[in-house]
Each structure stands twice: as C-alpha cells, then as structure tokens.
Motif scaffolding. Structure first.
Motif, PDB file in Angstrom:
ATOM      1  N   ASP A 120      12.889  52.490  16.744  1.00 56.02           N
ATOM      2  CA  ASP A 120      13.504  52.481  15.414  1.00 56.02           C
ATOM      3  C   ASP A 120      14.731  53.378  15.358  1.00 56.02           C
ATOM      4  O   ASP A 120      15.697  53.080  14.649  1.00 56.02           O
ATOM      5  CB  ASP A 120      12.463  52.809  14.337  1.00 56.02           C
ATOM      6  N   ARG A 121      14.722  54.449  16.152  1.00 60.67           N
ATOM      7  CA  ARG A 121      15.916  55.310  16.209  1.00 60.67           C
ATOM      8  C   ARG A 121      17.082  54.560  16.850  1.00 60.67           C
ATOM      9  O   ARG A 121      18.221  54.654  16.420  1.00 60.67           O
ATOM     10  CB  ARG A 121      15.618  56.561  17.036  1.00 60.67           C
ATOM     11  N   ARG A 151      32.440  51.123  22.605  1.00 63.68           N
ATOM     12  CA  ARG A 151      32.263  52.047  21.473  1.00 63.68           C
ATOM     13  C   ARG A 151      30.816  51.993  20.960  1.00 63.68           C
ATOM     14  O   ARG A 151      30.173  53.025  20.766  1.00 63.68           O
ATOM     15  CB  ARG A 151      33.236  51.660  20.344  1.00 63.68           C
ATOM     16  N   ILE A 152      30.290  50.778  20.795  1.00 61.90           N
ATOM     17  CA  ILE A 152      28.937  50.642  20.235  1.00 61.90           C
ATOM     18  C   ILE A 152      27.894  51.208  21.206  1.00 61.90           C
ATOM     19  O   ILE A 152      26.992  51.943  20.825  1.00 61.90           O
ATOM     20  CB  ILE A 152      28.642  49.150  19.899  1.00 61.90           C
ATOM     21  N   VAL A 153      28.071  50.873  22.488  1.00 65.21           N
ATOM     22  CA  VAL A 153      27.097  51.332  23.499  1.00 65.21           C
ATOM     23  C   VAL A 153      27.134  52.855  23.608  1.00 65.21           C
ATOM     24  O   VAL A 153      26.093  53.520  23.608  1.00 65.21           O
ATOM     25  CB  VAL A 153      27.404  50.668  24.872  1.00 65.21           C
ATOM     26  N   SER A 154      28.331  53.446  23.667  1.00 68.45           N
ATOM     27  CA  SER A 154      28.355  54.902  23.871  1.00 68.45           C
ATOM     28  C   SER A 154      27.901  55.622  22.607  1.00 68.45           C
ATOM     29  O   SER A 154      27.220  56.629  22.680  1.00 68.45           O
ATOM     30  CB  SER A 154      29.721  55.388  24.359  1.00 68.45           C
ATOM     31  N   ARG A 155      28.229  55.065  21.438  1.00 67.97           N
ATOM     32  CA  ARG A 155      27.787  55.758  20.226  1.00 67.97           C
ATOM     33  C   ARG A 155      26.257  55.770  20.122  1.00 67.97           C
ATOM     34  O   ARG A 155      25.650  56.774  19.759  1.00 67.97           O
ATOM     35  CB  ARG A 155      28.414  55.086  19.004  1.00 67.97           C
ATOM     36  N   THR A 156      25.614  54.654  20.462  1.00 71.55           N
ATOM     37  CA  THR A 156      24.150  54.641  20.363  1.00 71.55           C
ATOM     38  C   THR A 156      23.536  55.538  21.436  1.00 71.55           C
ATOM     39  O   THR A 156      22.560  56.236  21.176  1.00 71.55           O
ATOM     40  CB  THR A 156      23.576  53.213  20.480  1.00 71.55           C
ATOM     41  N   ALA A 157      24.139  55.560  22.629  1.00 72.29           N
ATOM     42  CA  ALA A 157      23.591  56.452  23.677  1.00 72.29           C
ATOM     43  C   ALA A 157      23.732  57.901  23.239  1.00 72.29           C
ATOM     44  O   ALA A 157      22.799  58.706  23.379  1.00 72.29           O
ATOM     45  CB  ALA A 157      24.324  56.223  25.001  1.00 72.29           C
ATOM     46  N   VAL A 158      24.877  58.248  22.661  1.00 70.35           N
ATOM     47  CA  VAL A 158      25.090  59.636  22.230  1.00 70.35           C
ATOM     48  C   VAL A 158      24.093  59.996  21.131  1.00 70.35           C
ATOM     49  O   VAL A 158      23.456  61.044  21.166  1.00 70.35           O
ATOM     50  CB  VAL A 158      26.551  59.831  21.750  1.00 70.35           C
ATOM     51  N   ASP A 159      23.923  59.096  20.158  1.00 70.05           N
ATOM     52  CA  ASP A 159      22.997  59.394  19.052  1.00 70.05           C
ATOM     53  C   ASP A 159      21.571  59.574  19.561  1.00 70.05           C
ATOM     54  O   ASP A 159      20.875  60.502  19.169  1.00 70.05           O
ATOM     55  CB  ASP A 159      22.994  58.237  18.028  1.00 70.05           C
ATOM     56  N   VAL A 160      21.115  58.660  20.436  1.00 71.18           N
ATOM     57  CA  VAL A 160      19.694  58.655  20.795  1.00 71.18           C
ATOM     58  C   VAL A 160      19.400  59.584  21.979  1.00 71.18           C
ATOM     59  O   VAL A 160      18.445  60.364  21.937  1.00 71.18           O
ATOM     60  CB  VAL A 160      19.212  57.214  21.114  1.00 71.18           C
ATOM     61  N   LEU A 161      20.228  59.513  23.024  1.00 73.06           N
ATOM     62  CA  LEU A 161      19.889  60.276  24.242  1.00 73.06           C
ATOM     63  C   LEU A 161      20.499  61.677  24.254  1.00 73.06           C
ATOM     64  O   LEU A 161      20.008  62.568  24.920  1.00 73.06           O
ATOM     65  CB  LEU A 161      20.382  59.525  25.487  1.00 73.06           C
ATOM     66  N   PHE A 162      21.616  61.834  23.535  1.00 69.65           N
ATOM     67  CA  PHE A 162      22.293  63.135  23.585  1.00 69.65           C
ATOM     68  C   PHE A 162      22.313  63.812  22.212  1.00 69.65           C
ATOM     69  O   PHE A 162      23.117  64.718  21.967  1.00 69.65           O
ATOM     70  CB  PHE A 162      23.719  62.960  24.133  1.00 69.65           C
ATOM     71  N   GLY A 299      17.016  37.616  10.538  1.00 64.91           N
ATOM     72  CA  GLY A 299      17.478  37.228   9.210  1.00 64.91           C
ATOM     73  C   GLY A 299      18.644  38.101   8.771  1.00 64.91           C
ATOM     74  O   GLY A 299      19.423  38.578   9.589  1.00 64.91           O
ATOM     75  N   GLY A 300      18.745  38.353   7.453  1.00 65.22           N
ATOM     76  CA  GLY A 300      19.916  39.059   6.928  1.00 65.22           C
ATOM     77  C   GLY A 300      19.802  40.567   6.966  1.00 65.22           C
ATOM     78  O   GLY A 300      20.802  41.272   6.850  1.00 65.22           O
ATOM     79  N   GLY A 301      18.593  41.085   7.122  1.00 67.25           N
ATOM     80  CA  GLY A 301      18.401  42.550   7.033  1.00 67.25           C
ATOM     81  C   GLY A 301      18.702  43.258   8.338  1.00 67.25           C
ATOM     82  O   GLY A 301      19.019  42.611   9.339  1.00 67.25           O
ATOM     83  N   PRO A 302      18.630  44.584   8.323  1.00 62.28           N
ATOM     84  CA  PRO A 302      18.931  45.316   9.559  1.00 62.28           C
ATOM     85  C   PRO A 302      17.898  45.068  10.650  1.00 62.28           C
ATOM     86  O   PRO A 302      16.734  44.771  10.372  1.00 62.28           O
ATOM     87  CB  PRO A 302      18.906  46.794   9.124  1.00 62.28           C
ATOM     88  N   ILE A 303      18.353  45.213  11.885  1.00 62.38           N
ATOM     89  CA  ILE A 303      17.445  45.061  13.032  1.00 62.38           C
ATOM     90  C   ILE A 303      16.447  46.221  13.048  1.00 62.38           C
ATOM     91  O   ILE A 303      16.796  47.346  12.726  1.00 62.38           O
ATOM     92  CB  ILE A 303      18.289  44.973  14.329  1.00 62.38           C
ATOM     93  N   ARG A 304      15.207  45.901  13.427  1.00 62.28           N
ATOM     94  CA  ARG A 304      14.181  46.956  13.559  1.00 62.28           C
ATOM     95  C   ARG A 304      13.470  46.786  14.903  1.00 62.28           C
ATOM     96  O   ARG A 304      13.539  45.726  15.523  1.00 62.28           O
ATOM     97  CB  ARG A 304      13.142  46.836  12.438  1.00 62.28           C
ATOM     98  N   GLY A 305      12.775  47.837  15.294  1.00 65.45           N
ATOM     99  CA  GLY A 305      12.053  47.810  16.568  1.00 65.45           C
ATOM    100  C   GLY A 305      11.140  46.593  16.682  1.00 65.45           C
ATOM    101  O   GLY A 305      11.042  45.973  17.745  1.00 65.45           O
TER     102      GLY A 305
END
Ligand code: HEM
Length: 458
Positions: A120-121, A151-162, A299-305
């Motif tokens: 979920d993170r 940009r998308i890949v590095s931002r998510t890696a930074v948020d989650v792993l770093f 569907g239209g909502g955000p992606i979840r785990g």
C-alpha cells in the motif's frame, strides 16, 4: 557437467571471428550477439574480438551451470567489472565475503513477504508520482516516455526504499549521472580494455559522473551515520548494520551499497518500463486487452495493493517485455579455474558472457521467438519451460534481490498510468536499442496522454 580430469581431453570452443566486424560490434553488440547466437543455436562459441576473446554461452543448461551450479568459479570480477568498481565498490554488486555480508544485511527488506507488507505504501507513492502527468495530459502536451518513467520510478523508490531522504532534484542528478556512466563505460567494456592507463573517449564523463553521485550520497551517509535510527529504509538499515567483525560498516561500505541500491532500483526498471509504450502502440490488440483488464480490476479509483493479484494479463505483458527487451542484457563472468562444460574447455582467466538477449530467442525453446506474445506466459506450457530458458533477473546466488519489489511496483505504475490515460506515440515504429550498460530504447519517445473519460454510475 565439469571435471578437472576431462579438461585436457575436452575440445576447444568454435571460434567466431568477430574482429572483422569489431566496429559493428562496438556500435551494435545486440545484433552481433543475436546473429552469432542464432548461428550457434546453443553451442558454446568463442567470440574473437582481437585482443579480447570471451566465450558466449546461450544454452539454458550452460547458463544454469555458470549462474548457479558452479557459480563459485564464475565471478563478477575481471575486465568487465573492473571499470564499474569506481562506482559500486565492493558491496552488493561485488563478490566474495563482502558481497555475501551486504546481501545478508539487505535481504530482509526484499523478501516477497516484506514487499507484500509494503504494497500500500508503494501504491500511494506511485499514485503521487503519476499525478504529476495530469496537467500535461489535459493540456495535450507531449511528454518524453523515458524521462517520465525515470521520474516516476525514482520517485517511488526514493519514497519507499530511501524514506524520502533524497530530494527530487538530487535524485535526478544521480539518475542523469548514472545515465552518463551507463553509456560512457560501454566502449571500454566492449573492447575489453580495462586498464585506466589507456585513455578512451568517455573516461572524463565517467569520472565527473562518479563525482556527482558522491556529492549527493556522501552527505546522506554522514548524516545517517551520525544519527542512526530504527527506520526500515535502506539508509537506516545500512547505517546501523555491523560487519562480520562486529564493527559498524565504514562510511565507504555504506556509500557503496547505497549507490548500488539506488542505481539498481532505478535504472533497469525505468528502462524496461519505457519499452512498454512503443510496444503497446505497435500491438493494438494487446493494448486493448491491457486497458480492459486495468479498467475492470482497478476502475477509476487509485491503485491499491489488493489490485496486483488481479492484473494477470498485464503481468504477462511485462514478462514478455522482459523476454524480448531484457533491461539487464549481458552478465559477464570471470572464469577462475579451467572448467569443462558439455565437453568444451573453458579456460581459467577468460571471460564468459551469458545473455538473455540470445537465450530468450532460441528457437528450440521458444515458438515464434521474435513475436511479442504475452499469452505464452499465461499458458501451461510456460510452466514446463527450462528454468534457465528465461532469466531476466539472473539466477543462483546473485539472482536479483529487487525482483519482487520490481514486480509489484512495475504493475502498479502500468495500472496507475493506464487507468487514467491512453498513451499515443508520435512515431509508430519500435525504437532501436542504444548501446549502454542496460538495454535502453533510443532517445526521444514522444507521446501524448489522453485522459480516460469514465461515465459515472447511474
Ligand atoms: C526490470 C527490473 C530489473 C531487472 C531486469 C533486474 C535484473 C537483475 C539481474 C539480471 C541481476 C543479476 C546480475 C548478475 O548476475 O550479475 C540483478 C541483480 C541485482 N538487482 Fe536487479 N533487476 C531489476 C530490478 C531491480 C530492483 C527494482 C532492485 C532494487 C530495488 C534491484 C536490485 C538488484 C541488486 C542489488 C542486485 C545484485 C544482487 C546480488 O548480486 O546479490 N534490481 N538484477
């Protein structure tokens, strides 16, 4: 498969005189390897590149022998890896005791179970990063697929792993520097010239790029080591880790693993995600199936785990993408002691190359190998395939530590982008790859993103 006694009687590998086409090999190693691989059809051959004569091993049995069964004899050392030591040092991308210790420290944050707990993170980080596309999409502006994926890949890696400790500006500086490194070392690697006393074009750019990486990473390491905490991100984990002697890791050790993790977490994933767009455009029937699945599951909502398990066809598209466009396209190994594989003598001190680029296209293992057919990964026949006929994440002790993290994150990025937008590329052809450490498409994949209109439920 190997025996010291057999070595004297074993036959030599057939030589393929590539040196006549050396300029072509330096410019386009992919098609040379594919041509040689097709001709060899699983047989072990030796590429004669003049000063450098690596063995090319493509049969899944031989790949398994090198990467797994006899992996102690095939190390990540020698001429191919030496130029990269300046960037990665001797940790998780090295060999021997220091590699083993780094792997032990980092492994807990990459198990399938742990990655599941992060789902979920990851989803929130992906949605945030994809949000930034909304403005350009609505304005009908074009975006560069490679830049946006990076940009998308590095931002998510930074948020989650770093744990968000690297700013977007610094992450971009490192990503750009790694880009430069990936292209500047290739000439040295393909010529097999590893002595830095022989100057080559690209050296200065390489050194400058390593300095940039250090300018960003070293202050982070110092700060984290001076105030260790119990966070579950990679920087915290490394800062409080101890070596086999019970002492804290040195600044250099933390830096080496941090840089290695940042690079591996970003480079391969963003390169691989970029191929998706031209491939979908070239295969409209497959694209429609992916859109339908994403619409139905997310569907239209955000992606979840919880959505990840339902994206079965999209997963097969990514599997097939990694078959034909393997981001990690060659795994060079240094041969420690003379060995015999399938009756062929492999000399100690030489280099062997295994490459998914060739094995993933061998006709005796793959039907219609050049065709993009995600269905092959849905069919039962895939379960019967030789384990080493498909190895985009390597195998054996060095198998990719980030595989589960990648699988979850990549699916979420695809689903998050496609639930909101329909991409349209300005060019209809699939780009040629450019020569770099990873298998990247050529530059300038311009596309527009049309927002998906959904009718509100009555
Ligand atoms: C498309 C995505 C990816 C591909 C194709 C890929 C491929 C590979 C391959 C082939 C290897 C083995 C290298 C060798 O045998 O020398 C490897 C190792 C590694 N990968 Fe990945 N990788 C991907 C994503 C990731 C991600 C997302 C991370 C981290 C978050 C990661 C971290 C690593 C690390 C640290 C190693 C070294 C493992 C070791 O030697 O113990 N990779 N990867």
């Amino acid at each position: 498969m190997s025996s010291v006694v057999d070595a004297a009687r074993a036959r030599k590998a057939r030589r393929i005189p590539v040196h006549r086409t050396l300029p072509r090999f330096v410019k386009d190693p992919f098609s040379v390897l594919k041509d040689v691989g097709r001709e060899a059809d699983g047989e072990i051959v030796r590429l004669d590149l003049g000063v450098f004569r690596p063995y090319l091993l493509t049969h899944p049995d031989h790949v398994q022998h090198v990467l797994r069964t006899n992996s102690d004899n095939y190390t990540r050392g020698g001429r191919f890896w030496r130029p990269l030591r300046g960037l990665f040092g001797d940790g998780i991308l090295g060999e021997g005791a220091s590699w083993e210790w780094s792997r032990r420290i980092l492994q807990p944050v990459f198990t399938a179970k742990y990655v599941e707990s992060l789902m979920d993170r990851i989803a929130v980080a992906v949605e945030d990063a994809v949000d930034d596309l909304a403005r350009v999409a609505t304005a009908g502006e074009t975006v560069d697929a490679a830049q946006e994926m990076s940009r998308i890949v590095s931002r998510t890696a930074v948020d989650v792993l770093f744990a968000g400790r690297i700013s977007a500006v610094d992450a971009k500086r490192v990503v750009d520097a790694v880009d430069t490194i990936g292209t500047s070392v290739v000439l040295r690697m393909s010529l097999g010239i590893t002595s830095m006393t022989v100057p080559l074009p690209g050296d200065r750019a390489f050194r400058q790029a390593v300095r940039t990486v250090d300018e960003v990473m070293t202050p982070l390491v110092r700060q984290a080591r001076s105030q260790p905490d119990d966070g579950d991100d990679i920087i915290s984990l490394l800062s409080r880790a101890h070596g086999p002697d019970g002492r804290e890791l040195t600044e250099r050790q933390v830096r080496d693993d941090l840089v290695s993790m940042f690079v591996t977490a970003n480079e391969t994933t963003s390169v691989m995600m970029t191929w998706l767009f031209p491939v979908l455009q070239a295969h409209p029937r497959i694209a429609v199936r992916v859109y339908d699945e994403v619409d139905r599951v997310v569907g239209g909502g955000p992606i979840r785990g919880a959505h990840v398990g339902g994206l079965r066809y999209t997963q097969a598209v990514l599997d097939e993408l990694l078959r034909l466009y393997p981001a990690a396209w060659v795994f060079p190994r240094h041969v420690l002691r003379t060995d015999v594989i399938d009756g062929v003598r492999i000399r100690g001190g030489s280099t062997v190359l295994v490459t998914p680029l060739v094995t993933h296209r061998l006709e005796r293992f793959w039907e219609r190998p050049e065709d993009f057919e995600p269905e092959r990964f849905l069919a039962e026949r895939h379960a019967r395939l030789h384990r080493y006929a498909y190895f985009p994440f390597g195998g054996g002790p060095h198998q990719c530590i980030g595989k589960y993290f990648f699988l979850v994150k990549a699916l979420m990025i695809v689903a998050s982008v496609l639930r909101r937008f329909r991409p349209r590329l300005l060019s209809t052809t699939i780009p040629e790859p450019v020569v770099a450490a990873s298998f990247r498409p050529g530059p300038g994949i311009a596309m527009t993103l049309t927002p998906v209109q959904r009718r509100l439920a009555a």
